[in-house]
Design an enzyme around this catalytic site. Structure first.
Site, PDB file in Angstrom:
ATOM      1  N   HIS A 140       1.218  -1.160  -0.105  1.00 44.39           N
ATOM      2  CA  HIS A 140      -0.076   0.107  -0.198  1.00 44.39           C
ATOM      3  C   HIS A 140       1.140   1.391  -0.010  1.00 44.39           C
ATOM      4  O   HIS A 140       1.708   0.956   0.146  1.00 44.39           O
ATOM      5  CB  HIS A 140      -0.796  -0.095   0.525  1.00 44.39           C
ATOM      6  CG  HIS A 140      -1.762  -1.216   1.093  1.00 44.39           C
ATOM      7  ND1 HIS A 140      -2.311  -2.212   1.779  1.00 44.39           N
ATOM      8  CD2 HIS A 140      -3.376  -0.995   0.743  1.00 44.39           C
ATOM      9  CE1 HIS A 140      -3.113  -2.829   1.026  1.00 44.39           C
ATOM     10  NE2 HIS A 140      -3.939  -1.876   0.391  1.00 44.39           N
TER      11      HIS A 140
ATOM     12  N   LYS B  63       0.638   3.929   4.858  1.00 43.10           N
ATOM     13  CA  LYS B  63       0.073   3.577   5.844  1.00 43.10           C
ATOM     14  C   LYS B  63       0.637   2.532   6.641  1.00 43.10           C
ATOM     15  O   LYS B  63       0.625   2.006   5.873  1.00 43.10           O
ATOM     16  CB  LYS B  63      -1.194   2.518   4.680  1.00 43.10           C
ATOM     17  CG  LYS B  63      -2.033   0.896   5.183  1.00 43.10           C
ATOM     18  CD  LYS B  63      -3.064   0.746   4.433  1.00 43.10           C
ATOM     19  CE  LYS B  63      -3.775  -0.898   4.593  1.00 43.10           C
ATOM     20  NZ  LYS B  63      -4.802  -0.292   5.465  1.00 43.10           N
TER      21      LYS B  63
END
Lengths: 278, 278
Positions: free
Chosen positions: A162, A166
């Site tokens: 990601h 994140k």
């Protein structure tokens, strides 16, 4: 089909902005140019494409909502606000009888459920609006419940990539690992390989440059102990378009429930949206 | 657990030989040194590891079976014979009250079902004994039935690589394509890419040299029209070990049904074997 008026809450946040941009270009919807926002937001309005949207803080919204309801009768809210706003916003929607689709996670989820169930309007609440991923997860849950131990003895490897911002492990990866555990594999959540390095994402995985700042690429690999069998599942999502489609499907689902007065259950999930296609 | 006596039919055929070799090394079973074979087989016996197995043609078996039943009471047959033998063999098993696991495909399947249902012994009959693949297929069938149209608009690409001798398109690939069609993708069976060239298998796919002559590598790729989402499923099987495990699980399942006299339904599939783990 008549246009469904929608108000998108959470501007000027990123996901709300993407939803608003897509809604403005989508003939199925008419756009309500107001958006609930956080008390800390200093700006009074925001531009989305060429449309000016008035931002309403918690301290202002009570005064304005009846006028808006008068001007845009029957609108549905899409909520991509902040996790800390979840419970308060839901109470606001229910108090003003505004049906809503909520993609925001966090908050007290039990309280959230209670609020909707004790109210009189329906809502779709889902921590993940990507309907193909929700469906995939449902298939694996079915498998885990129906064939526990099917992959007994197999080793599992999980990677999820990601955007760098994140920090936590993907909730989807955790949910699927729970299924694979029930299917017989020994695997700890802490063994999920989190990839957050843009260089590795580009060079090793092949994430396109333009999605380095917003993507979710997952790979689950099961191997038989003797190496004679390999099963692999990938779901690679670039950008947020998949969440837009799912959210809008949820709005349309909700509208059809309202039109047919078919919402005795009031609280719906993405699974209800998916099975409605049946 | 007491050893379960098993007779493996279909020797000197390839799959039956693999089953026999594995059975001889598996402490859960005792090996009945006889095997039903085809009328055209000229040899009278065959060696598996150090064990000599007497081959019984259709014209000989009726005379011998009662002696064998006397020497190895309660044995279960595993049938990996020829598609043309399916119906005749099933009738033989039922007539002599021999429970059986049949992995052989072809023949008249309805007649096969009738034979078992009108008899007094239970059987597991399955065109695919690889239980993880059967389970995966069941998960996709569940998804297709529960969420039809989930992947509407997505494109599908399917490749399946098998040993050069396999002329027809993989039955598993066809079955999964039917699921993906129900999930909303437009895809014709004729669009399945069949890979049979050993060079491509080695160079492009990476099938290990030793499995070029016996493998099944499948990849199903779903892509969103705007390229924002990719879902992929792979099941790569090397050799036949996965079929051995599944077949032996079916034998053990059958034995437990017999021991508990729990076979009112008589005809079982691999799905029954899988769910028994629940």
């Amino acid at each position: 089909m008549n246009c469904i008026p929608i108000m998108i809450n959470g501007l000027p946040g990123n996901v709300a902005r993407i939803m608003a941009t897509s809604a403005l270009r989508d003939e199925r919807f008419s756009f309500v140019p107001f958006s609930l926002t956080g008390e800390e937001i200093t700006q009074g309005e925001v531009s989305v494409d060429q449309t000016t949207v008035t931002l309403l803080k918690p301290s202002e919204r009570e005064d304005k909502i009846n006028d808006i309801l008068g001007s845009y009768p029957g609108f549905i809210c899409i909520d991509y606000t902040h996790p800390t706003a979840v419970n308060d916003n839901a109470k606001f929607y229910v108090a003003h009888k505004i049906p809503f689709v909520m993609g925001t996670t966090g908050g007290d989820r039990q309280d959230l459920e209670r609020t909707v169930k004790n109210g009189s309007v329906p809502a779709v609440i889902a921590p993940n609006m990507a309907k193909q991923i929700v469906g995939l997860q449902a298939m694996l849950e079915y498998g885990a419940n129906t064939f526990p131990g099917l992959f007994k003895g197999f080793s599992l490897q999980v990677t999820e990539s990601h955007q760098q911002g994140k920090a936590d492990t993907s909730g989807t990866a955790k949910a699927l690992v729970a299924c694979f555990n029930q299917l017989g594999t020994d695997f700890e959540i802490s063994n999920i390989e989190k990839i957050r390095d843009p260089e590795i994402q580009k060079e090793n995985l092949g994430v396109p440059e333009e999605y380095i700042s917003g993507h979710g690429w997952h790979t689950y690999t099961l191997k038989a102990p003797d190496g004679s069998a390999l099963f692999e599942l990938k779901h690679n999502i670039n950008g947020r378009q998949i969440y837009v489609s799912g959210t809008f499907d949820a709005v349309i689902f909700l509208k059809s429930k309202i039109d047919t007065n078919d919402f005795e259950q009031k609280l719906f999930t993405m699974i209800d949206v998916l099975t409605a296609g049946k």
